[in-house]
Scaffold this motif. Structure first.
Motif, short mmCIF file in Angstrom:
data_model
loop_
_atom_site.label_atom_id
_atom_site.label_comp_id
_atom_site.label_asym_id
_atom_site.label_seq_id
_atom_site.Cartn_x
_atom_site.Cartn_y
_atom_site.Cartn_z
N LYS A 44 0.85 -1.20 0.00
CA LYS A 44 0.00 0.00 0.00
C LYS A 44 0.88 1.25 0.00
CE LYS A 44 -4.25 0.03 2.23
NZ LYS A 44 -5.07 -0.13 3.40
N ALA A 45 1.93 1.23 0.80
CA ALA A 45 2.85 2.38 0.87
C ALA A 45 3.57 2.57 -0.46
CB ALA A 45 3.86 2.18 1.99
N LEU A 46 3.92 1.48 -1.11
CA LEU A 46 4.60 1.60 -2.41
C LEU A 46 3.65 2.25 -3.42
CD1 LEU A 46 6.43 -1.85 -2.70
CD2 LEU A 46 7.36 0.33 -1.93
N GLN A 47 2.43 1.76 -3.44
CA GLN A 47 1.46 2.32 -4.39
C GLN A 47 1.22 3.81 -4.12
OE1 GLN A 47 -2.80 1.20 -4.28
NE2 GLN A 47 -2.55 0.57 -6.41
N ALA A 48 1.12 4.15 -2.83
CA ALA A 48 0.88 5.56 -2.47
C ALA A 48 2.04 6.45 -2.94
CB ALA A 48 0.70 5.68 -0.96
N ASN A 49 3.22 5.84 -3.08
CA ASN A 49 4.39 6.61 -3.52
C ASN A 49 4.71 6.40 -5.00
OD1 ASN A 49 5.89 8.11 -1.17
ND2 ASN A 49 5.04 6.24 -0.29
N GLY A 50 3.77 5.81 -5.70
CA GLY A 50 3.95 5.66 -7.15
C GLY A 50 4.94 4.60 -7.58
N LEU A 51 5.23 3.65 -6.70
CA LEU A 51 6.20 2.61 -7.06
C LEU A 51 5.48 1.34 -7.54
CD1 LEU A 51 8.75 2.96 -4.11
CD2 LEU A 51 8.92 3.92 -6.41
N SER A 52 6.05 0.67 -8.52
CA SER A 52 5.40 -0.53 -9.04
C SER A 52 6.33 -1.75 -9.03
CB SER A 52 4.87 -0.28 -10.44
OG SER A 52 5.93 0.09 -11.30
N CYS A 53 7.42 -1.65 -8.27
CA CYS A 53 8.32 -2.81 -8.11
C CYS A 53 8.53 -3.02 -6.62
CB CYS A 53 9.67 -2.54 -8.76
SG CYS A 53 9.59 -2.29 -10.55
N THR A 54 8.84 -4.25 -6.26
CA THR A 54 9.11 -4.53 -4.84
C THR A 54 10.07 -5.70 -4.70
OG1 THR A 54 8.08 -4.86 -2.65
CG2 THR A 54 7.20 -6.16 -4.47
N ARG A 55 10.61 -5.85 -3.49
CA ARG A 55 11.37 -7.05 -3.15
C ARG A 55 10.58 -7.79 -2.08
NH1 ARG A 55 16.58 -7.69 -0.41
NH2 ARG A 55 15.36 -9.38 0.45
N MET A 56 10.52 -9.11 -2.19
CA MET A 56 9.78 -9.94 -1.23
C MET A 56 10.54 -11.26 -1.10
SD MET A 56 6.86 -8.78 0.02
CE MET A 56 6.45 -7.03 -0.09
N GLY A 57 11.07 -11.52 0.08
CA GLY A 57 11.83 -12.76 0.28
C GLY A 57 10.93 -13.88 0.81
N ALA A 58 10.79 -14.93 0.02
CA ALA A 58 10.02 -16.09 0.48
C ALA A 58 10.95 -17.24 0.87
CB ALA A 58 9.05 -16.54 -0.61
N TYR A 59 12.05 -17.36 0.16
CA TYR A 59 13.04 -18.42 0.43
C TYR A 59 14.27 -17.72 1.00
CZ TYR A 59 9.99 -20.62 -3.08
OH TYR A 59 8.91 -21.10 -3.79
N LYS A 60 14.49 -17.86 2.27
CA LYS A 60 15.58 -17.12 2.90
C LYS A 60 16.79 -18.00 3.18
CE LYS A 60 15.52 -13.53 3.51
NZ LYS A 60 15.82 -12.49 2.49
N PRO A 61 17.95 -17.65 2.66
CA PRO A 61 19.18 -18.41 2.93
C PRO A 61 19.77 -17.95 4.26
CG PRO A 61 19.65 -16.61 1.42
CD PRO A 61 18.21 -16.46 1.84
N ARG A 62 19.56 -18.67 5.34
CA ARG A 62 19.98 -18.20 6.65
C ARG A 62 21.28 -18.84 7.11
NH1 ARG A 62 16.18 -15.66 9.36
NH2 ARG A 62 18.01 -14.55 10.11
N THR A 63 22.07 -18.07 7.80
CA THR A 63 23.33 -18.56 8.34
C THR A 63 23.07 -19.62 9.40
OG1 THR A 63 24.24 -16.39 7.93
CG2 THR A 63 25.48 -17.79 9.44
N ASN A 64 22.02 -19.40 10.18
CA ASN A 64 21.67 -20.31 11.27
C ASN A 64 20.50 -21.21 10.87
OD1 ASN A 64 20.63 -21.47 13.64
ND2 ASN A 64 21.12 -19.66 14.88
N PRO A 65 20.70 -22.53 10.93
CA PRO A 65 19.61 -23.44 10.49
C PRO A 65 18.37 -23.35 11.36
CG PRO A 65 21.36 -24.69 11.55
CD PRO A 65 21.87 -23.28 11.40
#
Ligand code: PEP
Length: 280
Positions: A44-65
């Motif tokens: 919603k905040a992106l749209q309010a600021n006229g942005l149409s791209c985003t980053r969204m992490g679903a698969y996270k490579p973590r240092t700690n298992p």
């Protein structure tokens, strides 16, 4: 000053957007998808600021298992639905295995293709050649290759060549800092002075990731977040894309909360970048 006659045309079009060595796209969003409420507030905040791209992490490579590993494919349906609802054209999403690309492909089809996805290859996988070959073998999805945190620039550029040599001509290269004690207290040694260097050596658009480079919300004596200073430096150096972590409630973020900017900071962040871009 720039020598306009030396500009080289390259790059690609995706989802109606042009990605090349002249364009600039802001991919602000969540380091890790946590819940629908936060994703919706973010978009919603992106749209309010006229942005149409985003980053969204679903698969996270973590240092700690034992640390949160990301929701994986289970969150894709509602993430893509929300992306469509808020006019998002492109989501940058890290994949750590070839099968993740297929899961994303399936979820996008199931959702009626509300948005596009750029397959992000993280710094831990810069030289995961089988992953690179798999993403290189298709040209449906562009690739965003992070530089390796502990290898030479040339080795990272060679890794990008794996994507290209397999046939993917939609590749963006991302500077995200180098692991070095000398860079401390920053999380990584900020390397945005190499934006023009990568542009000179290759034809790829160049992205910067100030969040994973600086890694904190430390404030400089002038009252500006060091992360924002670094972003401005990268944009001033000609960056074509900015991958940056925001979160509606950074203290509740499941991954990398300490480096996330708040939604209130989005507008001033964009204003700063506009100034830096004008000065480029
Ligand atoms: C990320 O962008 O979410 C990430 C894990 O970055 P990196 O691969 O650069 O550490």
């Amino acid at each position: 000053g720039r020598h306009k006659d030396q500009q080289r045309s390259s790059g690609f079009h995706y989802q109606g957007l042009s990605f090349d060595q002249e364009s600039l796209h802001i991919f602000a969003g969540l380091c890790a998808v946590d819940n629908p409420k936060h994703v919706e507030e973010m978009l919603k905040a992106l749209q309010a600021n006229g942005l149409s791209c985003t980053r969204m992490g679903a698969y996270k490579p973590r240092t700690n298992p034992y640390a949160f590993q990301g929701h994986g494919k289970s969150c894709l349906p509602w993430v893509f639905d929300l992306a469509g609802k808020y006019g998002i054209k492109v989501v940058a999403m890290e994949v750590t295995h070839e099968s993740h690309m297929q899961e994303i492909d399936q979820a996008l089809a199931d959702a009626g293709k509300p948005c596009g996805v750029i397959m992000q290859i993280g710094t831990r996988n810069t030289q995961n050649f089988e992953l690179l070959k798999a993403i290189g073998r298709q040209n449906t999805y562009p690739a965003l290759l992070k530089r390796g945190f502990g290898i030479t620039l040339n080795e990272s550029l060679n890794a990008a060549e794996y994507l290209a040599s397999e046939g993917n001509n939609q590749v963006i290269f991302c500077l995200r800092g180098m692991k070095s004690e000398f860079g401390a207290p920053h999380r990584n040694m900020v390397d945005f002075a190499q934006v023009p260097t990568v542009k000179r050596l290759t034809r790829m658009p160049v992205c910067i990731d100030p969040s994973h480079s600086v890694g904190s919300r430390d404030v400089a004596p002038d009252g500006v977040l060091e992360l924002c200073h670094a972003t401005a430096q990268g944009v001033l150096a000609g960056a074509n894309m900015v991958l940056v972590d925001f979160h509606p409630a950074p203290t509740k973020a499941l991954v990398d909360g300490p480096q996330a900017l708040t939604l209130n900071e989005l507008e001033p962040f964009l204003k700063d970048m506009e100034i830096a871009r004008k000065a480029y």
